[in-house]
Design a protein around this motif. Sequence first.
Motif, PDB file in Angstrom:
ATOM      1  N   ARG A 153       2.825  -7.781  13.983  1.00 22.12           N
ATOM      2  CA  ARG A 153       1.993  -6.851  13.311  1.00 22.12           C
ATOM      3  C   ARG A 153       0.390  -7.049  13.508  1.00 22.12           C
ATOM      4  O   ARG A 153      -0.290  -5.954  13.509  1.00 22.12           O
ATOM      5  CB  ARG A 153       2.407  -6.967  11.731  1.00 22.12           C
ATOM      6  N   LYS A 204       4.546  -1.161  20.092  1.00 17.91           N
ATOM      7  CA  LYS A 204       5.515  -0.483  18.964  1.00 17.91           C
ATOM      8  C   LYS A 204       6.496  -1.581  18.343  1.00 17.91           C
ATOM      9  O   LYS A 204       7.093  -2.184  19.193  1.00 17.91           O
ATOM     10  CB  LYS A 204       6.308   0.739  19.429  1.00 17.91           C
ATOM     11  N   GLU A 215       0.153  -5.373  16.984  1.00 18.74           N
ATOM     12  CA  GLU A 215       0.059  -4.164  17.160  1.00 18.74           C
ATOM     13  C   GLU A 215      -1.081  -3.528  16.354  1.00 18.74           C
ATOM     14  O   GLU A 215      -1.432  -2.298  16.917  1.00 18.74           O
ATOM     15  CB  GLU A 215       1.414  -3.652  15.994  1.00 18.74           C
ATOM     16  N   ALA A 216      -1.577  -4.095  15.360  1.00 21.85           N
ATOM     17  CA  ALA A 216      -2.792  -3.560  14.770  1.00 21.85           C
ATOM     18  C   ALA A 216      -3.916  -3.400  15.590  1.00 21.85           C
ATOM     19  O   ALA A 216      -5.065  -2.649  15.590  1.00 21.85           O
ATOM     20  CB  ALA A 216      -3.077  -4.277  13.465  1.00 21.85           C
ATOM     21  N   ASN A 217      -4.021  -4.068  16.713  1.00 20.70           N
ATOM     22  CA  ASN A 217      -5.205  -4.259  17.512  1.00 20.70           C
ATOM     23  C   ASN A 217      -4.791  -3.605  19.128  1.00 20.70           C
ATOM     24  O   ASN A 217      -5.602  -3.552  20.000  1.00 20.70           O
ATOM     25  CB  ASN A 217      -5.658  -5.688  18.087  1.00 20.70           C
ATOM     26  N   ASN A 218      -3.617  -3.149  19.325  1.00 23.31           N
ATOM     27  CA  ASN A 218      -3.225  -2.184  20.343  1.00 23.31           C
ATOM     28  C   ASN A 218      -2.154  -1.207  20.449  1.00 23.31           C
ATOM     29  O   ASN A 218      -0.973  -1.630  20.006  1.00 23.31           O
ATOM     30  CB  ASN A 218      -2.760  -3.343  21.478  1.00 23.31           C
ATOM     31  N   GLU A 219      -2.646  -0.059  20.698  1.00 23.45           N
ATOM     32  CA  GLU A 219      -1.781   1.148  20.441  1.00 23.45           C
ATOM     33  C   GLU A 219      -0.612   1.107  21.301  1.00 23.45           C
ATOM     34  O   GLU A 219       0.372   2.017  21.189  1.00 23.45           O
ATOM     35  CB  GLU A 219      -2.595   2.282  20.509  1.00 23.45           C
ATOM     36  N   LYS A 220      -0.513   0.205  22.340  1.00 29.23           N
ATOM     37  CA  LYS A 220       0.765   0.351  23.367  1.00 29.23           C
ATOM     38  C   LYS A 220       1.754  -0.477  22.569  1.00 29.23           C
ATOM     39  O   LYS A 220       3.015  -0.195  23.213  1.00 29.23           O
ATOM     40  CB  LYS A 220       0.276  -0.614  24.538  1.00 29.23           C
ATOM     41  N   SER A 234       8.432   1.618  29.714  1.00 30.02           N
ATOM     42  CA  SER A 234       8.868   1.203  28.440  1.00 30.02           C
ATOM     43  C   SER A 234       9.275  -0.254  28.599  1.00 30.02           C
ATOM     44  O   SER A 234      10.317  -0.465  29.390  1.00 30.02           O
ATOM     45  CB  SER A 234       9.726   1.972  27.633  1.00 30.02           C
ATOM     46  N   GLU A 275       4.226   1.116  27.544  1.00 31.21           N
ATOM     47  CA  GLU A 275       4.538   1.035  26.028  1.00 31.21           C
ATOM     48  C   GLU A 275       5.451  -0.442  26.016  1.00 31.21           C
ATOM     49  O   GLU A 275       6.172  -0.689  26.661  1.00 31.21           O
ATOM     50  CB  GLU A 275       5.385   2.197  25.344  1.00 31.21           C
TER      51      GLU A 275
END
Length: 343
Positions: free
Chosen positions: A54, A64, A57-62, A9, A37
Amino acid sequence: MNSEKKIISIIVPMYNAEKSIERCVNSILKSTYQNIEIILVDDGSTDGTLEVCRRMEANNEKIKIVEKENSGAGFSRECGVNVAKGEYIGFVDADDYIDDKMYEKLYDRIVIDKLDVCFCGNYEIFTDGRKKENNIRFPKEVYTQEEVHKYVIRNAVWFAAADSDENPMFSIWRGLYSKNVIKENKIHFLNERIIGSEDGIFNFQVLCNVNKLGFVHECLYYYGIYQNSLTNDYSRWDSKHDMRSNNWYRCIENYAKEKKVEKYVMPYLNAEYLGKVRKSINALIYDGKGNFYEMYKKEKEKYIYLKNISILRTKGNGVKNKIDFILCFHFINIYRYKFLKRK
């Protein structure tokens, strides 16, 4: 190498970082260690930082995003640690970026040598394009708990000189930490607005509790230098510095006694504390306003641990610094003359 690589993390505290955060995050995403992450903790930014994050974040699930009210970088990191899923934790500042192999090399060293924490070196990057190497100076790659206490731990509370064989004070963004060490020993980030160097205290407490510590002797982190340091710019010296310095000293001293490492720490902690007092007095001399001698006396009284420290018993500051301390705290007219002559 272990095929089941654990999650790392990587916590990034942010405040008004819209101009640098994308570069920072992209450098982490390019990491050769991919089981990560990225926790972006927004500390109440008032610019476009959140909008940039944001979009990423919308383009990569890693990625947060965690939002919080403004309370400082220390509490932002604490917030990130509390939501981290990884067994290992790294920290990157929003103005900085990393080498793509940084976390792979730190993780591999941790796994091979069964370490609790591992640090690498860094580059300092200046706005004029200069790059300064700040590598690990400790000769060994692995240190046992006893060796950490004897040879390493002091560097979490004391700034080594540039020409010293000692390592500079640790910064958390140079390390990869086992979350177990942090959680099992109830180590927390404190409020830097009250304590000053909250990351230094965090590292000090970690080093008090590690069984094995490791180093990667490469510069893998890029730290941006964007303005003059407050530690040297006397015209901008913070009037609350004495309060934070006292709280910082008390916190380190109490924890050192609790962990029974005071004999390794206190001579260096005392030297660092004297340096902080001297910088406050330098600021008074630099300012040149009011009744200097009256303000000088009051300034010394604010630093409540000053009267308990023997200058000659401090370590790590050399003969020249000891002489300067003696002049500063006992022969102020000579010290003031020397300072103004240098200025």
